[in-house]
Scaffold this motif. Structure first.
Motif, PDB file in Angstrom:
ATOM      1  N   VAL A 131       0.851  -1.193   0.000  1.00 54.33           N
ATOM      2  CA  VAL A 131       0.000   0.000   0.000  1.00 54.33           C
ATOM      3  C   VAL A 131       0.886   1.243   0.000  1.00 54.33           C
ATOM      4  O   VAL A 131       2.059   1.176   0.370  1.00 54.33           O
ATOM      5  CB  VAL A 131      -0.946   0.035   1.219  1.00 54.33           C
ATOM      6  CG1 VAL A 131      -1.929  -1.116   1.179  1.00 54.33           C
ATOM      7  CG2 VAL A 131      -0.156   0.001   2.525  1.00 54.33           C
ATOM      8  N   ARG A 132       0.315   2.352  -0.402  1.00 53.37           N
ATOM      9  CA  ARG A 132       1.045   3.618  -0.446  1.00 53.37           C
ATOM     10  C   ARG A 132       0.349   4.652   0.431  1.00 53.37           C
ATOM     11  O   ARG A 132      -0.875   4.811   0.337  1.00 53.37           O
ATOM     12  CB  ARG A 132       1.153   4.144  -1.877  1.00 53.37           C
ATOM     13  CG  ARG A 132       1.882   5.488  -2.015  1.00 53.37           C
ATOM     14  CD  ARG A 132       1.831   6.000  -3.451  1.00 53.37           C
ATOM     15  NE  ARG A 132       2.552   5.123  -4.350  1.00 53.37           N
ATOM     16  CZ  ARG A 132       3.863   5.209  -4.590  1.00 53.37           C
ATOM     17  NH1 ARG A 132       4.594   6.150  -3.989  1.00 53.37           N
ATOM     18  NH2 ARG A 132       4.444   4.386  -5.442  1.00 53.37           N
ATOM     19  N   LEU A 171      -7.530  -1.024   5.176  1.00 51.17           N
ATOM     20  CA  LEU A 171      -8.294   0.223   5.122  1.00 51.17           C
ATOM     21  C   LEU A 171      -9.058   0.455   6.422  1.00 51.17           C
ATOM     22  O   LEU A 171      -9.128   1.588   6.916  1.00 51.17           O
ATOM     23  CB  LEU A 171      -9.241   0.204   3.932  1.00 51.17           C
ATOM     24  CG  LEU A 171      -8.572   0.239   2.557  1.00 51.17           C
ATOM     25  CD1 LEU A 171      -9.605   0.024   1.447  1.00 51.17           C
ATOM     26  CD2 LEU A 171      -7.825   1.549   2.334  1.00 51.17           C
ATOM     27  N   GLY A 198      -4.140   9.765   3.471  1.00 41.94           N
ATOM     28  CA  GLY A 198      -4.835   8.638   2.866  1.00 41.94           C
ATOM     29  C   GLY A 198      -3.910   7.476   2.589  1.00 41.94           C
ATOM     30  O   GLY A 198      -2.701   7.557   2.742  1.00 41.94           O
ATOM     31  N   ILE A 199      -4.508   6.364   2.194  1.00 40.62           N
ATOM     32  CA  ILE A 199      -3.740   5.160   1.872  1.00 40.62           C
ATOM     33  C   ILE A 199      -4.335   4.530   0.619  1.00 40.62           C
ATOM     34  O   ILE A 199      -5.555   4.481   0.456  1.00 40.62           O
ATOM     35  CB  ILE A 199      -3.736   4.186   3.064  1.00 40.62           C
ATOM     36  CG1 ILE A 199      -2.682   3.110   2.880  1.00 40.62           C
ATOM     37  CG2 ILE A 199      -5.108   3.601   3.329  1.00 40.62           C
ATOM     38  CD1 ILE A 199      -2.347   2.370   4.156  1.00 40.62           C
ATOM     39  N   ARG A 200      -3.467   4.090  -0.286  1.00 44.04           N
ATOM     40  CA  ARG A 200      -3.917   3.531  -1.559  1.00 44.04           C
ATOM     41  C   ARG A 200      -3.387   2.114  -1.739  1.00 44.04           C
ATOM     42  O   ARG A 200      -2.221   1.847  -1.470  1.00 44.04           O
ATOM     43  CB  ARG A 200      -3.420   4.391  -2.728  1.00 44.04           C
ATOM     44  CG  ARG A 200      -3.964   5.810  -2.742  1.00 44.04           C
ATOM     45  CD  ARG A 200      -3.372   6.595  -3.883  1.00 44.04           C
ATOM     46  NE  ARG A 200      -3.807   7.989  -3.868  1.00 44.04           N
ATOM     47  CZ  ARG A 200      -3.314   8.932  -4.677  1.00 44.04           C
ATOM     48  NH1 ARG A 200      -2.376   8.626  -5.540  1.00 44.04           N
ATOM     49  NH2 ARG A 200      -3.763  10.170  -4.587  1.00 44.04           N
ATOM     50  N   PRO A 201      -4.225   1.193  -2.208  1.00 48.53           N
ATOM     51  CA  PRO A 201      -3.764  -0.166  -2.474  1.00 48.53           C
ATOM     52  C   PRO A 201      -2.914  -0.217  -3.741  1.00 48.53           C
ATOM     53  O   PRO A 201      -3.194   0.480  -4.722  1.00 48.53           O
ATOM     54  CB  PRO A 201      -5.064  -0.952  -2.648  1.00 48.53           C
ATOM     55  CG  PRO A 201      -6.062   0.060  -3.106  1.00 48.53           C
ATOM     56  CD  PRO A 201      -5.676   1.352  -2.462  1.00 48.53           C
ATOM     57  N   ILE A 202      -1.866  -1.021  -3.718  1.00 51.92           N
ATOM     58  CA  ILE A 202      -1.023  -1.228  -4.895  1.00 51.92           C
ATOM     59  C   ILE A 202      -1.071  -2.687  -5.329  1.00 51.92           C
ATOM     60  O   ILE A 202      -1.288  -2.986  -6.500  1.00 51.92           O
ATOM     61  CB  ILE A 202       0.430  -0.795  -4.618  1.00 51.92           C
ATOM     62  CG1 ILE A 202       0.496   0.711  -4.328  1.00 51.92           C
ATOM     63  CG2 ILE A 202       1.332  -1.146  -5.802  1.00 51.92           C
ATOM     64  CD1 ILE A 202       1.878   1.209  -3.985  1.00 51.92           C
TER      65      ILE A 202
END
Length: 208
Positions: free
Chosen positions: A174-175, A195, A180-184
């Motif tokens: 994840v980033r 999340l 916020g946090i984003r899935p990679i």
């Protein structure tokens, strides 16, 4: 050289090889990885040559969460708690880190090893972190045993640590971007779980 993971001398041997800037094939908290001490430019560059010619940055394994402070990251202290999920977290960096680690990118991926994992106390004793890509040439299937790894890398790897056959998923990636946090990439931990954990961290008003 090959050593069994349950050999009483194995951990001291791994520690010695890493300190000397050698490349080690060993079990991580997910699957087998190739390890090189992050503080050794020569070792990291050598690992790029045999493992990832494209130059995409390697993730970094931490033995202790405090080792994240070796990197000047553009984050708030509460955000480091996401490392407790033992997934790979890509953080933005604040200042210039060595190019041999970041390959010119503005971020770096970190993963904290779980308690009781074979490598954890080795990294704490090492006093450094390690880069740790999966044990396969770029674009191929990760090695699940010493024999497969030796077919891939032969004498290019200095020490092979045999823990038997390991079948599993690579780490979820994840980033962190701002708050916020984003899935990679989904792997060993579902995105939904990550999340939900992140929402609880934000709701705890640690970001004051």
């Amino acid at each position: 050289m090959i050593v069994k993971a349950d050999d009483p001398k194995a951990k001291d041997l791994i520690l010695s090889f890493l300190r000397d800037g050698k490349i080690v094939f060993a079990p991580t908290d997910t699957i087998y990885g190739l390890l090189a001490r992050a503080g050794s430019k020569e070792a990291v560059e050598r690992l790029y040559n045999i493992r990832r010619p494209s130059g995409k940055p390697f993730l970094v394994l931490l033995g202790d969460k405090s080792q994240a402070y070796l990197f000047d990251l553009l984050i708030k202290p509460w955000q480091l708690d996401i490392l407790d999920l033992h997934v790979t977290v890509v953080f933005q960096k604040r200042t210039s880190l060595p190019l041999y680690l970041t390959r010119g990118r503005k971020s770096i991926g970190l993963r904290l090893l779980k308690e009781g994992v074979f490598l954890k106390d080795i990294l704490i004793r090492l006093g450094d972190v390690v880069v740790a890509p999966s044990a396969n040439p770029e674009g191929q299937k990760p090695a699940s045993c010493v024999e497969e790894a030796m077919e891939y890398f032969g004498d290019s790897v200095d020490l092979y640590v045999d823990a038997g056959r390991l079948e599993g998923k690579p780490s979820t990636v994840v980033r962190v971007v701002g708050n916020g946090i984003r899935p990679i990439r989904e792997g060993n931990v579902p995105f939904e779980h990550i999340l939900n954990f992140w929402k609880k961290l934000k709701g705890g008003k640690k970001n004051g």
